[in-house]
Write a protein that holds these residues in place. Sequence first.
Motif, PDB file in Angstrom:
ATOM      1  N   SER A  34       0.933  -1.174  -0.008  1.00  0.00           N
ATOM      2  CA  SER A  34       0.144   0.069   0.099  1.00  0.00           C
ATOM      3  C   SER A  34       0.920   1.161   0.166  1.00  0.00           C
ATOM      4  O   SER A  34       2.044   1.233   0.605  1.00  0.00           O
ATOM      5  N   GLY A  35       0.307   2.142  -0.449  1.00  0.00           N
ATOM      6  CA  GLY A  35       0.776   3.704  -0.794  1.00  0.00           C
ATOM      7  C   GLY A  35       2.130   3.714  -1.589  1.00  0.00           C
ATOM      8  O   GLY A  35       2.910   4.710  -1.417  1.00  0.00           O
ATOM      9  N   ASP A  36       2.290   2.992  -2.566  1.00  0.00           N
ATOM     10  CA  ASP A  36       3.406   2.985  -3.692  1.00  0.00           C
ATOM     11  C   ASP A  36       4.640   3.020  -3.010  1.00  0.00           C
ATOM     12  O   ASP A  36       5.271   4.064  -3.116  1.00  0.00           O
ATOM     13  N   PRO A  37       5.165   2.230  -2.075  1.00  0.00           N
ATOM     14  CA  PRO A  37       6.335   2.378  -1.419  1.00  0.00           C
ATOM     15  C   PRO A  37       7.547   1.893  -2.340  1.00  0.00           C
ATOM     16  O   PRO A  37       7.376   1.468  -3.234  1.00  0.00           O
ATOM     17  N   THR A  38       8.854   2.511  -1.807  1.00  0.00           N
ATOM     18  CA  THR A  38      10.059   2.060  -2.588  1.00  0.00           C
ATOM     19  C   THR A  38      10.464   0.627  -2.126  1.00  0.00           C
ATOM     20  O   THR A  38       9.744  -0.098  -1.158  1.00  0.00           O
ATOM     21  N   PHE A  39      11.183  -0.064  -2.782  1.00  0.00           N
ATOM     22  CA  PHE A  39      11.505  -1.517  -2.452  1.00  0.00           C
ATOM     23  C   PHE A  39      12.240  -1.530  -1.190  1.00  0.00           C
ATOM     24  O   PHE A  39      11.922  -2.449  -0.378  1.00  0.00           O
ATOM     25  N   ARG A  40      12.839  -0.248  -0.682  1.00  0.00           N
ATOM     26  CA  ARG A  40      13.758  -0.429   0.476  1.00  0.00           C
ATOM     27  C   ARG A  40      12.595  -0.016   1.519  1.00  0.00           C
ATOM     28  O   ARG A  40      12.747  -1.011   2.675  1.00  0.00           O
ATOM     29  N   GLU A  41      11.548   0.468   1.438  1.00  0.00           N
ATOM     30  CA  GLU A  41      10.263   0.497   2.466  1.00  0.00           C
ATOM     31  C   GLU A  41       9.585  -0.672   2.504  1.00  0.00           C
ATOM     32  O   GLU A  41       9.402  -1.191   3.589  1.00  0.00           O
ATOM     33  N   LEU A  42       9.569  -1.513   1.381  1.00  0.00           N
ATOM     34  CA  LEU A  42       8.750  -2.703   1.618  1.00  0.00           C
ATOM     35  C   LEU A  42       9.701  -3.660   2.248  1.00  0.00           C
ATOM     36  O   LEU A  42       9.331  -4.223   3.290  1.00  0.00           O
ATOM     37  N   LEU A  43      11.227  -3.699   2.262  1.00  0.00           N
ATOM     38  CA  LEU A  43      11.947  -4.414   3.096  1.00  0.00           C
ATOM     39  C   LEU A  43      11.575  -4.193   4.464  1.00  0.00           C
ATOM     40  O   LEU A  43      11.641  -5.189   5.229  1.00  0.00           O
ATOM     41  N   ARG A  44      11.778  -3.044   4.749  1.00  0.00           N
ATOM     42  CA  ARG A  44      11.634  -2.308   6.153  1.00  0.00           C
ATOM     43  C   ARG A  44      10.286  -2.927   6.773  1.00  0.00           C
ATOM     44  O   ARG A  44      10.101  -3.305   7.996  1.00  0.00           O
ATOM     45  N   ARG A  45       9.259  -2.846   6.128  1.00  0.00           N
ATOM     46  CA  ARG A  45       7.709  -3.239   6.425  1.00  0.00           C
ATOM     47  C   ARG A  45       7.803  -4.737   6.840  1.00  0.00           C
ATOM     48  O   ARG A  45       7.015  -5.357   7.630  1.00  0.00           O
ATOM     49  N   ALA A  46       8.433  -5.319   5.799  1.00  0.00           N
ATOM     50  CA  ALA A  46       8.344  -6.915   5.829  1.00  0.00           C
ATOM     51  C   ALA A  46       9.247  -7.563   6.890  1.00  0.00           C
ATOM     52  O   ALA A  46       8.883  -8.579   7.505  1.00  0.00           O
ATOM     53  N   ARG A  47      10.446  -6.922   7.452  1.00  0.00           N
ATOM     54  CA  ARG A  47      11.036  -7.580   8.250  1.00  0.00           C
ATOM     55  C   ARG A  47      10.716  -7.918   9.623  1.00  0.00           C
ATOM     56  O   ARG A  47      10.764  -9.037  10.078  1.00  0.00           O
ATOM     57  N   GLY A  48       9.852  -7.040  10.357  1.00  0.00           N
ATOM     58  CA  GLY A  48       9.279  -7.593  11.746  1.00  0.00           C
ATOM     59  C   GLY A  48       8.333  -8.635  11.652  1.00  0.00           C
ATOM     60  O   GLY A  48       8.429  -9.724  12.056  1.00  0.00           O
ATOM     61  N   PRO A  49       7.194  -8.557  10.485  1.00  0.00           N
ATOM     62  CA  PRO A  49       6.201  -9.661  10.360  1.00  0.00           C
ATOM     63  C   PRO A  49       6.898 -10.915  10.072  1.00  0.00           C
ATOM     64  O   PRO A  49       6.642 -12.095  10.396  1.00  0.00           O
ATOM     65  N   PHE A  50       7.930 -10.897   9.087  1.00  0.00           N
ATOM     66  CA  PHE A  50       8.389 -11.906   8.721  1.00  0.00           C
ATOM     67  C   PHE A  50       9.370 -12.648   9.613  1.00  0.00           C
ATOM     68  O   PHE A  50       9.252 -13.904   9.911  1.00  0.00           O
ATOM     69  N   LEU A  51       9.934 -11.914  10.486  1.00  0.00           N
ATOM     70  CA  LEU A  51      10.643 -12.781  11.793  1.00  0.00           C
ATOM     71  C   LEU A  51       9.621 -13.369  12.641  1.00  0.00           C
ATOM     72  O   LEU A  51       9.915 -14.569  12.981  1.00  0.00           O
ATOM     73  N   ARG A  52       8.622 -12.551  12.831  1.00  0.00           N
ATOM     74  CA  ARG A  52       7.621 -13.282  13.870  1.00  0.00           C
ATOM     75  C   ARG A  52       6.929 -14.614  13.208  1.00  0.00           C
ATOM     76  O   ARG A  52       6.594 -15.566  13.771  1.00  0.00           O
ATOM     77  N   ALA A  53       6.611 -14.398  11.914  1.00  0.00           N
ATOM     78  CA  ALA A  53       6.254 -15.492  11.235  1.00  0.00           C
ATOM     79  C   ALA A  53       7.007 -16.834  11.229  1.00  0.00           C
ATOM     80  O   ALA A  53       6.725 -17.823  11.395  1.00  0.00           O
ATOM     81  N   LEU A  54       8.334 -16.328  11.093  1.00  0.00           N
ATOM     82  CA  LEU A  54       9.518 -17.656  11.276  1.00  0.00           C
ATOM     83  C   LEU A  54       9.470 -18.221  12.657  1.00  0.00           C
ATOM     84  O   LEU A  54       9.723 -19.532  12.750  1.00  0.00           O
ATOM     85  N   GLN A  55       9.205 -17.236  13.469  1.00  0.00           N
ATOM     86  CA  GLN A  55       9.137 -17.942  15.034  1.00  0.00           C
ATOM     87  C   GLN A  55       8.021 -18.505  15.407  1.00  0.00           C
ATOM     88  O   GLN A  55       8.079 -19.434  16.139  1.00  0.00           O
ATOM     89  N   ASN A  56       6.868 -18.417  14.416  1.00  0.00           N
ATOM     90  CA  ASN A  56       5.783 -19.312  14.836  1.00  0.00           C
ATOM     91  C   ASN A  56       5.422 -20.004  13.528  1.00  0.00           C
ATOM     92  O   ASN A  56       4.511 -20.528  13.405  1.00  0.00           O
ATOM     93  N   SER A  57       6.594 -20.486  12.946  1.00  0.00           N
ATOM     94  CA  SER A  57       6.371 -21.464  11.597  1.00  0.00           C
ATOM     95  C   SER A  57       6.271 -22.906  11.877  1.00  0.00           C
ATOM     96  O   SER A  57       5.826 -23.741  11.103  1.00  0.00           O
ATOM     97  N   ASP A  58       6.349 -23.360  13.373  1.00  0.00           N
ATOM     98  CA  ASP A  58       5.926 -24.602  13.773  1.00  0.00           C
ATOM     99  C   ASP A  58       4.101 -24.802  13.765  1.00  0.00           C
ATOM    100  O   ASP A  58       3.631 -25.926  13.920  1.00  0.00           O
ATOM    101  N   THR A  59       3.573 -23.590  13.841  1.00  0.00           N
ATOM    102  CA  THR A  59       1.963 -23.880  13.718  1.00  0.00           C
ATOM    103  C   THR A  59       1.550 -24.452  12.286  1.00  0.00           C
ATOM    104  O   THR A  59       2.008 -23.816  11.524  1.00  0.00           O
ATOM    105  N   PRO A  60       0.939 -25.600  12.333  1.00  0.00           N
ATOM    106  CA  PRO A  60       0.730 -26.073  11.176  1.00  0.00           C
ATOM    107  C   PRO A  60      -0.235 -25.276  10.515  1.00  0.00           C
ATOM    108  O   PRO A  60      -1.099 -24.636  10.994  1.00  0.00           O
ATOM    109  N   PHE A  61      -0.011 -25.394   8.871  1.00  0.00           N
ATOM    110  CA  PHE A  61      -0.679 -24.558   8.260  1.00  0.00           C
ATOM    111  C   PHE A  61      -2.414 -24.879   8.213  1.00  0.00           C
ATOM    112  O   PHE A  61      -3.251 -23.993   7.802  1.00  0.00           O
ATOM    113  N   GLU A  62      -2.430 -26.119   8.296  1.00  0.00           N
ATOM    114  CA  GLU A  62      -3.863 -26.458   8.705  1.00  0.00           C
ATOM    115  C   GLU A  62      -4.703 -25.845   9.893  1.00  0.00           C
ATOM    116  O   GLU A  62      -5.696 -25.552   9.705  1.00  0.00           O
ATOM    117  N   ARG A  63      -4.019 -25.512  10.884  1.00  0.00           N
ATOM    118  CA  ARG A  63      -4.585 -24.982  11.945  1.00  0.00           C
ATOM    119  C   ARG A  63      -4.678 -23.459  11.552  1.00  0.00           C
ATOM    120  O   ARG A  63      -5.626 -22.804  12.040  1.00  0.00           O
TER     121      ARG A  63
END
Length: 466
Positions: A319-348
């Motif tokens: 959203s907001g027509d970001p730069t690619f650098r901004e996309l990386l900054r946005r993604a970092r926190g949620p991606f790390l949290r997703a990897l921390q919770n990656s044991d949660t089965p996709f089915e659940r």
Amino acid sequence: MTPEDRAELVKRLAELPLARREALRRSLAEQADGMAWPLSSGQERLWFLSRFDPADTGYHMMWHVRLHGAVDHAGLVWAFSRIVARHEVLRTRFLLRGDRPAQVVREPEQVPVERMDGGEQAVVGFVNRPFDLSRDLPIRVALIGDGDAHLLCMVIHHIAGDAWSLDVLMRELAECYAAYQEGREPDLPALPLQYRHFAVWERKRQDPRALEWWAEWLAGVPPLDLPADRPRPKRWSGRAVRQYVSVPDDAATRLEDLAKQERCTPFMALVVAFQASMGLRAGQEDFCVGVPVHGRGRAEFAPLIGCFSNTIALRADLSGDPTFRELLRRARGPFLRALQNSDTPFERVLNAVQPPRDLSRPPLCQVVFNLTHDLPKADLFRTTLGDLRVETCEPLRVTQARAEIFGEIYRDAGGVGGWLEYNSDLFSAETGHLIGETFTGLVHRAGKHPDLRLSLLKVSTERHVR
């Protein structure tokens, strides 16, 4: 039981309708097979998909190599039989017990290695032969050809294996085949546990906080609606064609250097590039990309064959027509949290998010990005098998896919390579080519011009494509 009781039971059984007697007989036969164990969450979904469409071969995993030399067919049979005896999941039947599926381990038996004639078409037919998971071993093997050049083709249903498992399989095949030739026992360490133990552990191990995070993060996410060349079928087919992609090392390195500047991993940068390329093609800011993870966080899982891999849904925010650098900054926190919770089965996660039901497309993640270079490959790409020389074969062009776009990407000394499998019911060959070029073009341009907004990056990428 008294003789009178036994006579009364026989009388009552005889009075049952034929269909009811047959169902009871099958049920008793299944129970006589042995103790039933629960399926893991991933297995349960694969079992359901198999029951829903028995002809679907999208979850057949195959590996084939060319063997040069005098192949000992009996030695291959002995080697595969030892491996299947060692890994219970490869000799497991998947049955319905009451209202839930269960896995029942068979006694060890000889594993056939089919002899076949023909070329690639024979391999394709062998790979795409459906498994009956209630009767068949979830692995089959064929030896194709004659003389001093053979194709060895191995197919495992995903319910019993994953990409990591193929490396384990090739390592143990090499040791068992050499042991047969040398007249000795295979030198393989005892397995710390079996896959059924993982299934029990995974069922008991539930983190409600992780599931709550997934449900909150993915709430309301819309499906990715890529523009299609053909009307969407009412029911997902999975027919696919492969489009090869490559990015040279200098362009890949520039993107990785940018990722380091923003405290991101190269993996994150490639996923964000894939998200951006999909969003630009769809004209969409919010959607999910599925990313497979190996799911072997405990050391005792490493030597096992089995279905440990999981899929995490990474939500894009363009959203907001970001730069690619901004996309990386946005993604970092949620991606790390997703990897921390990656044991949660996709089915659940699916059950918690409850995406709209639509039989015409995969649920939640319509596109998948799989970065494979961190998987073990030393034995997968081995060059010898006993006294045979082994040549790795070019991957077959698949006929079934698990997503509308499924990326299989690796990073090596030459750069970024791999392929995108696209659904041929939806996209023409020209569109498949453009989708691949959009991704590679964006990797090129984002590394050079990370502060361009996506709208301008899109124009630059389109020029690169042309």
